[in-house]
Each structure stands twice: as C-alpha cells, then as structure tokens.
Design an enzyme around this catalytic site. Structure first.
Site, short mmCIF file in Angstrom:
data_model
loop_
_atom_site.label_atom_id
_atom_site.label_comp_id
_atom_site.label_asym_id
_atom_site.label_seq_id
_atom_site.Cartn_x
_atom_site.Cartn_y
_atom_site.Cartn_z
N ARG A 145 -94.46 -60.22 -56.99
CA ARG A 145 -94.48 -59.82 -58.40
C ARG A 145 -95.06 -60.94 -59.26
NH1 ARG A 145 -91.06 -55.85 -60.15
NH2 ARG A 145 -92.41 -55.99 -61.98
N ASP A 170 -86.08 -46.60 -52.65
CA ASP A 170 -85.62 -47.12 -53.95
C ASP A 170 -84.26 -46.47 -54.21
OD1 ASP A 170 -85.42 -48.23 -56.50
OD2 ASP A 170 -86.88 -46.88 -57.43
#
Ligand code: CP
Ligand code: NVA
Length: 305
Positions: A289, A221
């Site tokens: 998602r 990330d």
C-alpha cells in the site's frame, strides 16, 4: 494520467504497469523522490476508521516531502451543510490534493469534479481502488504476469469490485467470484468484458469447492463492511460456506496464495491456520500500500505546480 483516482477504471493498463515499475523502485529505496511534494499540502478526509490507508498515505506523503492534514468531514463545515461544490472551491485555494475515505461514492465524484487538483479515493461503499492497485502489484511481484486464476470468496463488496476491475484492465486470464448472489452485483460481468477487451474470463461459481479448482490466488475480505452493519446477521449466515480454511486451500491442486486486504475477522472469512500460513501474503499486500500509493502520488502530481 487522469486528474483523479476515484475509480479503478481511471487508470489504463499501461499506466498500471508504469506504476508497478515505479513502485518497485520505491520499494528498493524509500527515500527516492524525497523532495517531490515539497511545499504541497494534501488534505486527508477520513470519515471511517482506517489503519493501513490512513497511516500509509500519511507516511507516504511525508516521505515525498509533502505535508498531510488529516480531518473528518464533520470537523469541516461540510458536516453543517456547506455544499461539496463550495467546499471544493475553497479547498482549491489552500491545498494541492485530497485523499478521501467516506460512505457515498457519488460525493467523491462530485468533489473530484469541483476540486482543482487530484482527488484520491481511499475507500467508499462502492470501490477501494488504492487497495486493488497494491493487490495487483503484489500479484505481479509473485507471478511476473497476469496469466493467473484469481478466485474471490465471500462478500461482493467495494474491495471485490475494484479488484475485479483492476485485474480486468490488466487482462488477467481468469477471475471467479464465489459467494452469495444476494449481495452480488451482476453489472460487473459487462464491466470486466469491456475493461479487459474480452481477454479476461469472468464467471460466478456459487459452490466454493468447485470455484477454487486451479486457483493461483484465493482472495477474501470481511463479510460485513463498514456501513453495512445493519445486515450483519443475514450476511454472516449467507457467507459462512465461503470461509477460507485449510480444506478449501487444499482443493486448488496448486500451491495457492491467500490474499486479504485486512483487517481480517479471524475465524469468520478466514481461519488462523490459513492467514498465518506460508501461503498467506497479506502483510506483503499491506506493505505494498505504501509503495504503490507513493508511486500514484508521483504520477498524479507530475504536472502540478
Ligand atoms: N485495507 C485497508 O484499507 O485497511 P484500513 O481500513 O486499515 O485502511
Ligand atoms: N470491505 C471492507 C474493507 C476495509 C478495508 C470495508 O469496506 O469495510
């Protein structure tokens, strides 16, 4: 299911597995459950930027037949000092759910305590449970089990914390964190032990070349999360050895998947070569998602009139 989804630890192993099977069904047919949220309005409070979370929740809510109302805290009287408790009590009279992305995790917990219906954490400085839900589903799609080694490289942040918790609940074989200890939260070690009931081996290896040996998944990330810009320079310096590049990917001894929650800072935590390679499954994660959040909405709203 508990009323709220604020922390990754709010969901049990069995509930995660049920969410995955519902997510697969929804992935095959986006128009299943199209009347499920009929007549319900979900408030979406977003105090930080968002592409994936905001758009996928908005689309997910509308595909389930509900209405979404996107706002920022400072458009509400919250921004002028009305308390969270009063705000929550008032909103309970109008809307049936709240999806919230903000800075302070404790404020979301408080909102969840005073609001009558489900509160979903769409990212705080502390956790990003919806991301971890989609990531765990993506791993499950690829491996059909959690008998895997996942190595997280870089900043130990909200995404890392939720990922480790979720994968611990799912009793993943091996989890490794490889990054600077300056930003590491050691308390995760006990949490993983407790959530996995001792089944997950978790360890820190500050040498990234050693850490990635045998990895089935390498996850990264950004080095500077939203709200942490004041420490940008130091973070970038400390994280530099943890860039995921072709050399790091070549050390695993396996055909390893690369994962990233996105948005990525290409050339920093990951190179173009890796994120654009066939081993990269970052866009599958992004797509998931939508499906996993729709499944989550269905399970959370199952018993709400
Ligand atoms: N991964 C993620 O949450 O992305 P957004 O910030 O675009 O919502
Ligand atoms: N850790 C990142 C994730 C963004 C989706 C942040 O909080 O900015």
């Amino acid at each position: 299911m508990q009323k709220n989804f604020i922390s990754s630890r709010d969901i049990s192993k069995e509930e995660f597995l049920a969410l995955f099977s519902l997510s697969s069904e929804l992935k095959k047919n986006r128009f299943l459950y199209s009347n499920f949220l009929d007549g319900k309005t979900i408030l979406m409070i977003f105090d930080k930027p968002s592409t994936r979370t905001k758009v996928s929740f908005f689309v997910g809510i509308s595909e389930l037949g509900g209405a979404a109302l996107p706002l920022q805290s400072n458009e509400l009287q919250l921004g002028r000092g009305e308390t969270i408790e009063d705000t929550a009590r008032v909103l309970s009279r109008y809307v049936h759910g709240i999806v919230i992305r903000t800075y302070n995790h404790d404020n979301v917990v408080k909102l969840g305590d005073y609001f009558r219906y489900p509160v979903i954490n769409a990212l705080t400085n502390y956790e990003h449970p919806c991301q971890a839900l989609a990531d765990a589903f993506t791993i499950f799609e690829k491996f059909s089990s959690f008998d895997v080694k996942v190595v997280y490289l870089g900043d130990f942040n909200n995404v890392a914390r939720s990922l480790m918790m979720t994968l611990a609940i799912l009793q993943t074989r091996e989890l490794c964190f490889s990054g600077p200890l300056e930003y590491y939260d050691k308390s995760i070690e006990k949490v993983v032990e407790e959530l996995s009931k001792g089944k997950t081996k978790f360890y820190v290896e500050t040498n990234p070349e050693k850490a990635v040996k045998g990895a089935d998944v390498i996850y990264s990330d950004v080095w500077v999360s939203m709200g942490f810009e004041d420490t940008k320079e130091e973070r970038e310096k400390l994280m530099r050895p943890y860039q995921v590049n072709s050399y790091i990917m070549s050390l695993t001894g396996k055909n390893t998947y690369f994962m990233h929650c996105l948005p990525a800072r290409r050339g920093e935590e990951v190179t173009d070569e890796v994120i654009d390679s066939p081993q990269s499954i970052v866009f599958d994660q992004a797509e998931n998602r939508l499906h996993t959040q729709k499944a989550l909405l269905i399970k959370l709203f199952e018993n709400i009139q």
